[in-house]
Design a protein around this motif. Structure first.
Motif, PDB file in Angstrom:
ATOM      1  N   ASN A 152      35.132  45.225  35.875  1.00  0.00           N
ATOM      2  CA  ASN A 152      35.774  43.933  35.656  1.00  0.00           C
ATOM      3  C   ASN A 152      37.155  44.148  35.021  1.00  0.00           C
ATOM      4  N   PRO A 153      38.231  44.092  35.814  1.00  0.00           N
ATOM      5  CA  PRO A 153      39.558  44.345  35.262  1.00  0.00           C
ATOM      6  C   PRO A 153      39.977  43.301  34.241  1.00  0.00           C
ATOM      7  N   VAL A 154      39.477  42.066  34.378  1.00  0.00           N
ATOM      8  CA  VAL A 154      39.833  41.030  33.406  1.00  0.00           C
ATOM      9  C   VAL A 154      39.288  41.394  32.036  1.00  0.00           C
TER      10      VAL A 154
ATOM     11  N   GLN B  53      41.410  43.535  29.902  1.00  0.00           N
ATOM     12  CA  GLN B  53      42.673  42.983  29.418  1.00  0.00           C
ATOM     13  C   GLN B  53      42.501  42.062  28.212  1.00  0.00           C
TER      14      GLN B  53
ATOM     15  N   ARG C   2      44.299  41.816  42.376  1.00  0.00           N
ATOM     16  CA  ARG C   2      42.987  41.230  42.092  1.00  0.00           C
ATOM     17  C   ARG C   2      42.937  40.681  40.673  1.00  0.00           C
ATOM     18  N   THR C   3      43.448  41.463  39.720  1.00  0.00           N
ATOM     19  CA  THR C   3      43.442  41.000  38.330  1.00  0.00           C
ATOM     20  C   THR C   3      44.301  39.755  38.179  1.00  0.00           C
TER      21      THR C   3
ATOM     22  N   TRP D 256      49.435  44.513  36.378  1.00  0.00           N
ATOM     23  CA  TRP D 256      48.110  44.202  36.891  1.00  0.00           C
ATOM     24  C   TRP D 256      48.021  44.521  38.376  1.00  0.00           C
TER      25      TRP D 256
ATOM     26  N   GLN E 231      42.491  36.762  39.433  1.00  0.00           N
ATOM     27  CA  GLN E 231      41.427  36.346  38.530  1.00  0.00           C
ATOM     28  C   GLN E 231      41.986  35.546  37.354  1.00  0.00           C
ATOM     29  N   TYR E 232      43.092  35.999  36.803  1.00  0.00           N
ATOM     30  CA  TYR E 232      43.705  35.265  35.699  1.00  0.00           C
ATOM     31  C   TYR E 232      44.211  33.907  36.157  1.00  0.00           C
TER      32      TYR E 232
END
Length: 231
Positions: free
Chosen positions: A21-23, A26, A56-57, A53, A60-61
């Motif tokens: 999960n890249p979010v 962060q 994809r990240t 980022w 998501q943000y």
């Protein structure tokens, strides 16, 4: 603190989730701080450069921020967003120019801003060069125009005023264009809808050039203007 071997063995699922999960990776910087660092309008693609980022990240943000009411999309596939945290009343004309740099305000909105009419269009009409992308947006009604048309009306273009970033046609040029394309009534106005006392000598002097550049109007304008202005 360095993770012990026992902790690694105890929480393998947690570690895999953080890696996938890249979010989650962060979270050291809050969303509030990130949005404060962004301008009032921005492109979604800019997030990959500013915050290093992946796409994809960034997606998501953006999804999370939209769900939280912190940003609002300009519309279509423009990839332009308003930063509601920085400016709760979005500068949509700035967003317009970011999404469609050739945008030019035309139509009734130009007359309203000049005080010629009190009618407020549901969405200001905007001409966009047909050789460039044009996006559907609830904030403006966009219409395609040719590069040649933009050159013909260049002398009638006025820069954006305070709080209005986009350039616009002068009211005389806007009316000439409306009458050429649609004529009275069909354009949304009738002669009696205009406050002819707001028309200045400079406005009247522009009419011959504006009419010649935009094309022959489909209905009378100048005789009516002469009669109402006493010229």
């Amino acid at each position: 603190m360095t993770e012990t071997l026992h902790e690694k063995r105890r929480h393998p699922a947690r570690r895999r989730h953080a890696q996938a999960n890249p979010v989650a990776q962060q979270r050291n910087t809050s969303s509030w701080a990130r949005l404060q660092a962004l301008p009032a309008v921005f492109r979604g693609a800019d997030l990959t450069l500013r915050f290093q980022w992946t796409s994809r990240t960034a997606s998501q943000y953006l999804y999370r921020w939209k769900q939280q009411g912190r940003v609002q999309a300009f519309g279509g596939h423009s990839d332009v967003f308003a930063n509601l945290q920085v400016q709760p009343k979005p500068p949509w004309e700035q967003a317009l120019l970011l999404a469609m740099p050739s945008a030019l305000i035309i139509g009734i909105e130009c007359l309203r801003r000049a005080g010629w009419t009190t009618q407020i269009p549901s969405a200001p009409e905007v001409a966009v060069c047909s050789s460039q992308p044009r996006y559907a947006t609830p904030w403006f009604h966009t219409v395609p125009c040719s590069a040649a048309w933009l050159l013909r009306v260049a002398k009638g273009v006025r820069p954006g005023q305070s709080g209005q970033a986009a350039p616009q046609l002068s009211p005389t040029w806007a009316l000439a264009d409306m009458l050429h394309r649609q004529g009275w009534a069909a354009c949304g106005l009738k002669p009696d809808d205009l406050d002819w006392s707001a028309v200045t000598p400079k406005d009247r002097a522009e009419w011959p050039l504006a009419a010649a550049a935009t094309g022959k109007p489909t209905g009378p304008m100048w005789p009516a203007l002469n009669q109402r202005c006493g010229t």
